[in-house]
Design a protein around this motif. Structure first.
Motif, mmCIF file in Angstrom:
data_model
loop_
_atom_site.group_PDB
_atom_site.id
_atom_site.type_symbol
_atom_site.label_atom_id
_atom_site.label_comp_id
_atom_site.label_asym_id
_atom_site.label_seq_id
_atom_site.Cartn_x
_atom_site.Cartn_y
_atom_site.Cartn_z
ATOM 1 N N CYS A 56 6.911 3.882 -4.996
ATOM 2 C CA CYS A 56 5.835 3.334 -4.176
ATOM 3 C C CYS A 56 5.317 4.423 -3.222
ATOM 4 N N ASP A 58 4.797 4.131 -0.196
ATOM 5 C CA ASP A 58 5.324 3.880 1.157
ATOM 6 C C ASP A 58 5.922 5.153 1.773
ATOM 7 N N GLY A 81 3.191 -0.182 -4.653
ATOM 8 C CA GLY A 81 3.960 -1.124 -5.476
ATOM 9 C C GLY A 81 4.350 -0.519 -6.812
ATOM 10 N N HIS A 109 11.344 -1.034 -3.449
ATOM 11 C CA HIS A 109 12.067 -0.998 -2.172
ATOM 12 C C HIS A 109 11.883 -2.294 -1.387
ATOM 13 N N CYS A 112 8.296 -4.204 0.874
ATOM 14 C CA CYS A 112 7.165 -3.459 0.296
ATOM 15 C C CYS A 112 5.835 -4.076 0.745
ATOM 16 N N GLY A 113 4.979 -3.246 1.329
ATOM 17 C CA GLY A 113 3.692 -3.720 1.840
ATOM 18 C C GLY A 113 2.763 -4.218 0.735
HETATM 19 ZN ZN LIG Z 1 6.031 -0.365 -1.284
#
Ligand SMILES: [Zn+2]
Length: 204
Positions: A56, A58, A81, A109, A112-113
């Motif tokens: 991801c 992130d 994602g 993870h 995750c946003g």
């Molecule tokens: Zn994420």
């Protein structure tokens, strides 16, 4: 890009190398390997990374740091994602077919946003703008599956998302041929933001 030193490492050895690096990182004993000038010059001749990491975007999950690896070690592809499109699939196929990389890890993870945004889009029936809609559409099946499967919706959906992404990779003729020939292997892993530990969730 040409391989100068063929990799002599199995998928299981590659996975162990990642997990050992993660143990060091999570125990606050990271060694920061392969970051010297010597290493930089050594790999000018060619790259021979031992693992593909599809992770991801992130900022809290940078593969080289959480696996305690350095220059030339990891072939990293990231999207929100870790959603797979054709450019991403092509990059993974390239890593396997041209560089002979023995391990593909799909790395999701906690918290995750992208998964959280998908949950909100479904719950609030939001119209998602722009290309972000592509991300939401890709993550939706995992969220739909996870709804009603336990209390931790976001993390359960993130785990299911990893499994569905592995299924998608398995539909690639190039990858499935390499897997059948024993040349590469796909595993799924889940990174815990709070502990820094990787949990392998799919190994076959
Ligand atoms: Zn994420």
């Amino acid at each position: 890009m040409k391989i100068v030193a063929p990799l002599n490492i199995s998928a299981d050895e590659a996975l162990n190398r990642l997990l050992e690096g993660n143990q060091r990182f999570a125990a606050n004993q990271a060694s920061g390997p392969n970051r010297s000038e010597n290493r930089r010059l050594e790999i000018v001749k060619g790259q021979y990374p031992f693992a593909i990491i599809l992770g991801c975007v992130d900022s809290r999950v940078p593969p080289e740091l959480i696996f305690d690896q350095g220059l030339g070690d990891l072939f990293v592809i990231r999207s929100a994602g870790q959603v797979i499109d054709n450019a991403i699939l092509g990059s993974i196929e390239f890593g396997v077919a041209e560089l002979g990389i023995p391990l593909i890890m799909v790395l999701g993870h906690s918290k995750c946003g992208a998964v959280t945004a998908t949950v909100e889009a479904i719950e609030k029936r939001l119209a998602v703008e722009g290309a972000i809609a592509t991300l939401v559409e890709n993550i939706k099946p995992a969220v739909n599956w996870a709804t009603g499967h336990g209390e931790e919706l976001i993390d359960n959906a993130a785990r299911k998302n990893i499994a569905l992404e592995i299924e998608r990779l398995n539909t690639s003729p190039i990858l499935s041929r390499a897997i059948k020939a024993g040349k590469t292997k796909i595993v799924g892993a889940f990174y815990h933001l709070s502990t820094g530990f990787i949990e392998t969730i799919i190994t076959k």
